[in-house]
Design a protein around this motif. Structure first.
Motif, PDB file in Angstrom:
ATOM      1  N   GLN A   1      47.936  38.072  39.795  1.00  0.00           N
ATOM      2  CA  GLN A   1      46.557  38.427  39.862  1.00  0.00           C
ATOM      3  C   GLN A   1      46.520  39.852  40.220  1.00  0.00           C
ATOM      4  O   GLN A   1      46.947  40.040  41.338  1.00  0.00           O
ATOM      5  CB  GLN A   1      45.711  37.399  40.374  1.00  0.00           C
TER       6      GLN A   1
ATOM      7  N   ILE B   1      41.605  39.051  37.528  1.00  0.00           N
ATOM      8  CA  ILE B   1      41.926  38.419  36.356  1.00  0.00           C
ATOM      9  C   ILE B   1      43.167  37.748  36.580  1.00  0.00           C
ATOM     10  O   ILE B   1      44.223  38.289  36.864  1.00  0.00           O
ATOM     11  CB  ILE B   1      41.897  39.187  35.152  1.00  0.00           C
ATOM     12  N   SER B   2      43.409  36.351  36.619  1.00  0.00           N
ATOM     13  CA  SER B   2      44.648  35.863  36.735  1.00  0.00           C
ATOM     14  C   SER B   2      45.480  35.681  35.278  1.00  0.00           C
ATOM     15  O   SER B   2      44.952  35.986  34.382  1.00  0.00           O
ATOM     16  CB  SER B   2      44.463  34.224  37.218  1.00  0.00           C
TER      17      SER B   2
ATOM     18  N   GLU C   1      46.166  33.329  33.764  1.00  0.00           N
ATOM     19  CA  GLU C   1      45.748  32.303  32.912  1.00  0.00           C
ATOM     20  C   GLU C   1      44.477  32.468  32.151  1.00  0.00           C
ATOM     21  O   GLU C   1      43.757  31.654  31.617  1.00  0.00           O
ATOM     22  CB  GLU C   1      45.681  30.829  33.809  1.00  0.00           C
ATOM     23  N   GLY C   2      43.960  33.788  32.772  1.00  0.00           N
ATOM     24  CA  GLY C   2      42.753  34.239  31.909  1.00  0.00           C
ATOM     25  C   GLY C   2      41.466  34.093  32.725  1.00  0.00           C
ATOM     26  O   GLY C   2      40.504  33.996  32.342  1.00  0.00           O
ATOM     27  N   CYS C   3      41.372  33.523  34.067  1.00  0.00           N
ATOM     28  CA  CYS C   3      40.378  33.476  34.915  1.00  0.00           C
ATOM     29  C   CYS C   3      39.683  34.622  35.245  1.00  0.00           C
ATOM     30  O   CYS C   3      40.528  35.431  35.875  1.00  0.00           O
ATOM     31  CB  CYS C   3      40.749  32.422  36.129  1.00  0.00           C
TER      32      CYS C   3
ATOM     33  N   SER D   1      32.620  33.325  37.875  1.00  0.00           N
ATOM     34  CA  SER D   1      34.051  33.315  37.285  1.00  0.00           C
ATOM     35  C   SER D   1      34.020  32.558  36.125  1.00  0.00           C
ATOM     36  O   SER D   1      33.095  31.495  35.926  1.00  0.00           O
ATOM     37  CB  SER D   1      35.025  32.565  38.366  1.00  0.00           C
ATOM     38  N   VAL D   2      34.850  32.840  35.254  1.00  0.00           N
ATOM     39  CA  VAL D   2      34.856  32.204  33.744  1.00  0.00           C
ATOM     40  C   VAL D   2      36.436  32.421  33.252  1.00  0.00           C
ATOM     41  O   VAL D   2      37.027  33.249  33.721  1.00  0.00           O
ATOM     42  CB  VAL D   2      33.761  32.998  32.885  1.00  0.00           C
ATOM     43  N   THR D   3      36.610  31.486  32.412  1.00  0.00           N
ATOM     44  CA  THR D   3      37.923  31.576  32.023  1.00  0.00           C
ATOM     45  C   THR D   3      37.808  31.854  30.631  1.00  0.00           C
ATOM     46  O   THR D   3      36.957  31.333  29.725  1.00  0.00           O
ATOM     47  CB  THR D   3      38.798  30.058  32.037  1.00  0.00           C
TER      48      THR D   3
ATOM     49  N   SER E   1      38.651  32.445  26.559  1.00  0.00           N
ATOM     50  CA  SER E   1      39.475  31.571  25.563  1.00  0.00           C
ATOM     51  C   SER E   1      39.297  32.473  24.231  1.00  0.00           C
ATOM     52  O   SER E   1      38.451  33.262  23.974  1.00  0.00           O
ATOM     53  CB  SER E   1      38.754  30.358  25.297  1.00  0.00           C
TER      54      SER E   1
ATOM     55  N   ASP F   1      44.433  27.352  24.838  1.00  0.00           N
ATOM     56  CA  ASP F   1      44.177  27.745  26.432  1.00  0.00           C
ATOM     57  C   ASP F   1      45.406  27.403  27.306  1.00  0.00           C
ATOM     58  O   ASP F   1      45.537  28.283  27.930  1.00  0.00           O
ATOM     59  CB  ASP F   1      42.880  26.784  26.955  1.00  0.00           C
ATOM     60  N   LYS F   2      46.297  26.458  27.109  1.00  0.00           N
ATOM     61  CA  LYS F   2      47.386  26.430  27.796  1.00  0.00           C
ATOM     62  C   LYS F   2      48.427  27.459  27.520  1.00  0.00           C
ATOM     63  O   LYS F   2      49.254  27.606  28.218  1.00  0.00           O
ATOM     64  CB  LYS F   2      47.799  24.841  27.638  1.00  0.00           C
TER      65      LYS F   2
END
Length: 133
Positions: free
Chosen positions: A1, A15-16, A18-20, A33-35, A37, A43-44
């Motif tokens: 991150q 931004i992580s 994983e897309g957070c 915060s938002v993830t 897509s 997503d995984k």
């Protein structure tokens, strides 16, 4: 991150992998915060390899392990819908950098390096109108 300061909005952005995406006040209080897509990626399986701010046009570019680069607008209320997508890259982009001409902000370069050892530069000549035609 990674955490970067976005001067136009006076916020920190992280931004992580994983897309957070998280927005922070200068006092380090979480605003939102938002993830993200992406339609083409489950997503995984989403993996963010790097991101860079495009401060002269209030955008952010994210490179993904799915061999694409996405562009999001930071001037909206953080709905984080993708505005532009560079896809079909031969290799996964690992590192991004951005430069805009201080004397002519419509002139800019996005440079990225990939796992194949290539370095690619995208030259933008009218960033205030549109990055891509």
């Amino acid at each position: 991150q990674k955490i970067k300061y976005h001067k136009p909005s006076q916020r920190y952005i992280s931004i992580s992998k994983e897309g957070c995406v998280a927005l922070w006040t200068p006092q380090c209080k979480l605003q939102k915060s938002v993830t993200i897509s992406v339609d083409s990626v489950k997503d995984k399986d989403l993996g963010v390899s790097d991101y860079v701010l495009l401060p002269n046009i209030n955008k952010i570019a994210l490179s993904l392990t799915s061999k694409e680069i996405l562009f999001f607008d930071l001037s909206t209320k953080l709905d984080f819908s993708c505005q532009y997508r560079v896809e079909g890259l031969e290799f996964t982009p690992l590192s991004l950098d951005y430069w805009s001409n201080p004397e002519n902000p419509s002139e800019a370069f996005l440079v990225f390096g990939d796992v194949g050892g290539q370095v690619t530069a995208l030259n933008f000549t009218s960033t205030h109108i549109a990055l891509f035609e």
